[in-house]
Design a protein around this motif. Structure first.
Motif, PDB file in Angstrom:
ATOM      1  N   ASN A  96       6.038  -9.404  -5.394  1.00 17.84           N
ATOM      2  CA  ASN A  96       4.596  -9.621  -5.250  1.00 17.84           C
ATOM      3  C   ASN A  96       3.873  -8.330  -5.608  1.00 17.84           C
ATOM      4  O   ASN A  96       3.921  -7.344  -4.874  1.00 17.84           O
ATOM      5  N   LEU A  97       3.184  -8.340  -6.762  1.00 17.93           N
ATOM      6  CA  LEU A  97       2.463  -7.167  -7.247  1.00 17.93           C
ATOM      7  C   LEU A  97       0.952  -7.393  -7.240  1.00 17.93           C
ATOM      8  O   LEU A  97       0.212  -6.786  -8.015  1.00 17.93           O
ATOM      9  N   GLU A  98       0.500  -8.240  -6.347  1.00 18.21           N
ATOM     10  CA  GLU A  98      -0.915  -8.548  -6.274  1.00 18.21           C
ATOM     11  C   GLU A  98      -1.728  -7.292  -5.984  1.00 18.21           C
ATOM     12  O   GLU A  98      -1.474  -6.564  -5.035  1.00 18.21           O
ATOM     13  N   ARG A  99      -2.693  -7.018  -6.855  1.00 17.17           N
ATOM     14  CA  ARG A  99      -3.625  -5.898  -6.764  1.00 17.17           C
ATOM     15  C   ARG A  99      -2.901  -4.531  -6.749  1.00 17.17           C
ATOM     16  O   ARG A  99      -3.448  -3.539  -6.306  1.00 17.17           O
ATOM     17  N   ALA A 100      -1.691  -4.504  -7.246  1.00 20.04           N
ATOM     18  CA  ALA A 100      -0.966  -3.231  -7.353  1.00 20.04           C
ATOM     19  C   ALA A 100      -1.502  -2.441  -8.545  1.00 20.04           C
ATOM     20  O   ALA A 100      -1.946  -3.017  -9.546  1.00 20.04           O
ATOM     21  N   ASP A 101      -1.468  -1.133  -8.451  1.00 23.49           N
ATOM     22  CA  ASP A 101      -1.921  -0.261  -9.539  1.00 23.49           C
ATOM     23  C   ASP A 101      -0.742  -0.003 -10.468  1.00 23.49           C
ATOM     24  O   ASP A 101       0.206   0.707 -10.111  1.00 23.49           O
ATOM     25  N   LEU A 102      -0.802  -0.585 -11.670  1.00 19.47           N
ATOM     26  CA  LEU A 102       0.296  -0.476 -12.632  1.00 19.47           C
ATOM     27  C   LEU A 102      -0.116   0.376 -13.839  1.00 19.47           C
ATOM     28  O   LEU A 102       0.470   0.260 -14.920  1.00 19.47           O
ATOM     29  N   LYS A 103      -1.046   1.264 -13.646  1.00 19.78           N
ATOM     30  CA  LYS A 103      -1.558   2.073 -14.745  1.00 19.78           C
ATOM     31  C   LYS A 103      -0.461   3.002 -15.279  1.00 19.78           C
ATOM     32  O   LYS A 103       0.200   3.725 -14.519  1.00 19.78           O
ATOM     33  N   ASP A 104      -0.292   2.953 -16.617  1.00 19.30           N
ATOM     34  CA  ASP A 104       0.625   3.853 -17.331  1.00 19.30           C
ATOM     35  C   ASP A 104       2.063   3.775 -16.833  1.00 19.30           C
ATOM     36  O   ASP A 104       2.813   4.752 -16.869  1.00 19.30           O
ATOM     37  N   GLN A 141       2.163  -5.514  -2.675  1.00 12.91           N
ATOM     38  CA  GLN A 141       0.721  -5.704  -2.680  1.00 12.91           C
ATOM     39  C   GLN A 141      -0.010  -4.373  -2.502  1.00 12.91           C
ATOM     40  O   GLN A 141       0.322  -3.584  -1.603  1.00 12.91           O
ATOM     41  N   ARG A 142      -0.963  -4.126  -3.387  1.00 10.27           N
ATOM     42  CA  ARG A 142      -1.805  -2.926  -3.358  1.00 10.27           C
ATOM     43  C   ARG A 142      -0.995  -1.617  -3.419  1.00 10.27           C
ATOM     44  O   ARG A 142      -1.498  -0.537  -3.095  1.00 10.27           O
ATOM     45  N   ALA A 143       0.224  -1.702  -3.845  1.00  8.16           N
ATOM     46  CA  ALA A 143       1.030  -0.486  -4.006  1.00  8.16           C
ATOM     47  C   ALA A 143       0.539   0.290  -5.219  1.00  8.16           C
ATOM     48  O   ALA A 143       0.054  -0.282  -6.200  1.00  8.16           O
ATOM     49  N   ASN A 144       0.656   1.597  -5.160  1.00 10.32           N
ATOM     50  CA  ASN A 144       0.233   2.452  -6.268  1.00 10.32           C
ATOM     51  C   ASN A 144       1.469   2.851  -7.074  1.00 10.32           C
ATOM     52  O   ASN A 144       2.269   3.671  -6.643  1.00 10.32           O
ATOM     53  N   MET A 171       0.822  -1.220   0.000  1.00  7.81           N
ATOM     54  CA  MET A 171       0.000   0.000   0.000  1.00  7.81           C
ATOM     55  C   MET A 171       0.860   1.277   0.000  1.00  7.81           C
ATOM     56  O   MET A 171       0.451   2.335   0.486  1.00  7.81           O
ATOM     57  N   THR A 172       2.029   1.165  -0.522  1.00  6.09           N
ATOM     58  CA  THR A 172       2.936   2.323  -0.606  1.00  6.09           C
ATOM     59  C   THR A 172       2.597   3.172  -1.823  1.00  6.09           C
ATOM     60  O   THR A 172       2.240   2.660  -2.885  1.00  6.09           O
ATOM     61  N   GLU A 173       2.699   4.499  -1.648  1.00  5.04           N
ATOM     62  CA  GLU A 173       2.439   5.430  -2.755  1.00  5.04           C
ATOM     63  C   GLU A 173       3.725   5.601  -3.564  1.00  5.04           C
ATOM     64  O   GLU A 173       4.689   6.188  -3.082  1.00  5.04           O
TER      65      GLU A 173
END
Length: 415
Positions: A395-403, A377-380, A358-360
């Motif tokens: 582990n990139l589960e549910r991480a935001d990988l947009k653009d 996990q869940r990192a933006n 959950m890190t920005e």
């Protein structure tokens, strides 16, 4: 005159102002006297006067008036009487401007000189104030050193600290325990009360030196050299160390909770195991600093310079690192959960097995960073640059990988 007065020993600008007012009044009196003399006494001395005809710019003119009258004498005979009156026409504005030019010039010149003297006096006052302030601070600093030195010697604080730390000594040292004795409750109480006094005086003098980075550094270096920080574990929480130059200082294990270290110079500083919870480290210079195992939970590190810093195993949960420079920093096994690393520079940083849940990480530079087995996990990671990054086992589960930015060199084997 004012320049001579300034040379008088002990004469300060506030006293000098007492002389400037009479000088100004005197110049005004000169002007008034000249003007009054011309108009007042001029009538008795037959000086030129400003008649109605004297308005304008031009030359003086001699005017002669002849009046013929016929009067009767005592016998009743008619007698012709001629009265001739001669006078000069009044002064023109041009003439009066010339006449008043000298005293007016004196007034203007006096005013200019007075202003110059006042500026010099203010400058001298400021210099004297700085010198006096510097001397006062130096005296305060020396007094602080003297009092703490007496306290250390009289109470034998370092010896007491060694006794207090006895349970923490290694097994090798414990073999010689016969040469050491444990601290008594009375000695522990004396040690604690003495450290409380030192802490109070230290925080007080650091507040007094709020904008004096050099003397702040002198205070901390004194505490380090006398081992008050190292062996006595002096509590420096909430200390004001803004801008202090602590280059290569040894602050291992120091308690710096909520301390103000904004813009402090901590280049190559040893801070292993230090407590920096919620410390203010904005724009601090921490290049190549040793921060292994340090507690930086909730610390403010926006814009901090951390190139090459060793943060292995450090606690950075909830830390604010927006815009921080962490190029080549070692963050292996560090805890960065819920931390804010937006726009931070992590090029070639070591983030192996780092906790980044959950890190920005929006727009973060992660080129060629080592993120093997990192927990994201869940990192933006929106718009983050991952070109050439190593992500094997991450582990990139549910991480935001947009653009995100990536290329063929970006690691594979992502979980």
């Amino acid at each position: 005159m004012l320049s001579e007065l300034k040379k008088i020993p002990g004469l300060i600008p506030s006293e000098l102002k007492k002389f400037s007012r009479p000088i100004t009044i005197g110049l005004i009196c000169v002007f008034g006297f000249t003007f009054g003399f011309t108009f007042g006494f001029g009538s008795f001395l037959d000086l030129p006067k400003l008649w109605p005809g004297g308005i304008g710019i031009g030359k003086d003119k001699s005017v002669t008036t002849t009046v013929e009258t016929i009067e009767k004498d005592k016998q009743g005979k008619a007698v012709k009487k001629v009265t001739i009156t001669a006078h000069n026409d009044g002064k023109t504005l041009w003439d009066w401007g010339s006449l008043l030019g000298v005293p007016l010039s004196l007034v203007i010149l006096g005013y200019v000189l007075q202003q110059q003297q006042q500026k010099r006096a203010e400058k001298l006052s400021e210099e004297q104030r700085k010198i006096a302030d510097n001397e006062t601070k130096e005296e305060v600093l020396q007094n602080y050193f003297d009092r703490l030195s007496v306290l250390l010697i009289d109470k034998n604080l370092i010896a007491l600290s060694n006794k207090s730390n006895l349970p923490k000594i290694t097994s090798i040292a414990l073999s010689n325990k016969s040469q050491l004795s444990t601290i008594t409750p009375e000695e522990q109480e004396l040690l604690d009360s003495s450290l409380d006094v030192i802490r109070a005086r230290t925080l007080s003098i650091l507040r007094r030196f709020e904008n004096d980075a050099k003397r702040k550094a002198s205070v901390i270096n004194f505490l380090i050299e006398t081992e008050i920080v190292g062996k006595s574990k002096l509590n420096l929480s909430q200390a004001n160390l803004q801008g202090a130059d602590l280059l290569a200082a040894n602050l291992q294990g120091a308690n710096l909770q909520r301390a103000n270290l904004q813009r402090a110079v901590l280049y190559h500083t040893k801070l292993q195991g230090a407590n920096l919870q919620r410390a203010e480290l904005q724009w601090a210079e921490l290049q190549w600093a040793e921060l292994q195992g340090a507690n930086l939970q909730g610390a403010k590190l926006q814009g901090a310079e951390l190139q090459g810093a060793n943060l292995q195993g450090a606690e950075l949960q909830g830390a604010k690192l927006q815009g921080a420079n962490l190029q080549r920093a070692n963050l292996q096994r560090a805890n960065l959960r819920v931390a804010n690393l937006q726009r931070a520079n992590l090029q070639r940083a070591n983030l192996q097995m780092t906790e980044l849940q959950m890190t920005e990480l929006q727009m973060t530079e992660l080129q060629e960073a080592n993120l093997e087995k990192a927990n994201l996990q869940r990192a933006n990671l929106e718009k983050a640059n991952l070109q050439g990054a190593k992500l094997k086992g991450a582990n990139l589960e549910r991480a935001d990988l947009k653009d995100i930015k990536w290329n063929s060199k970006t690691g594979t084997g992502v979980v």
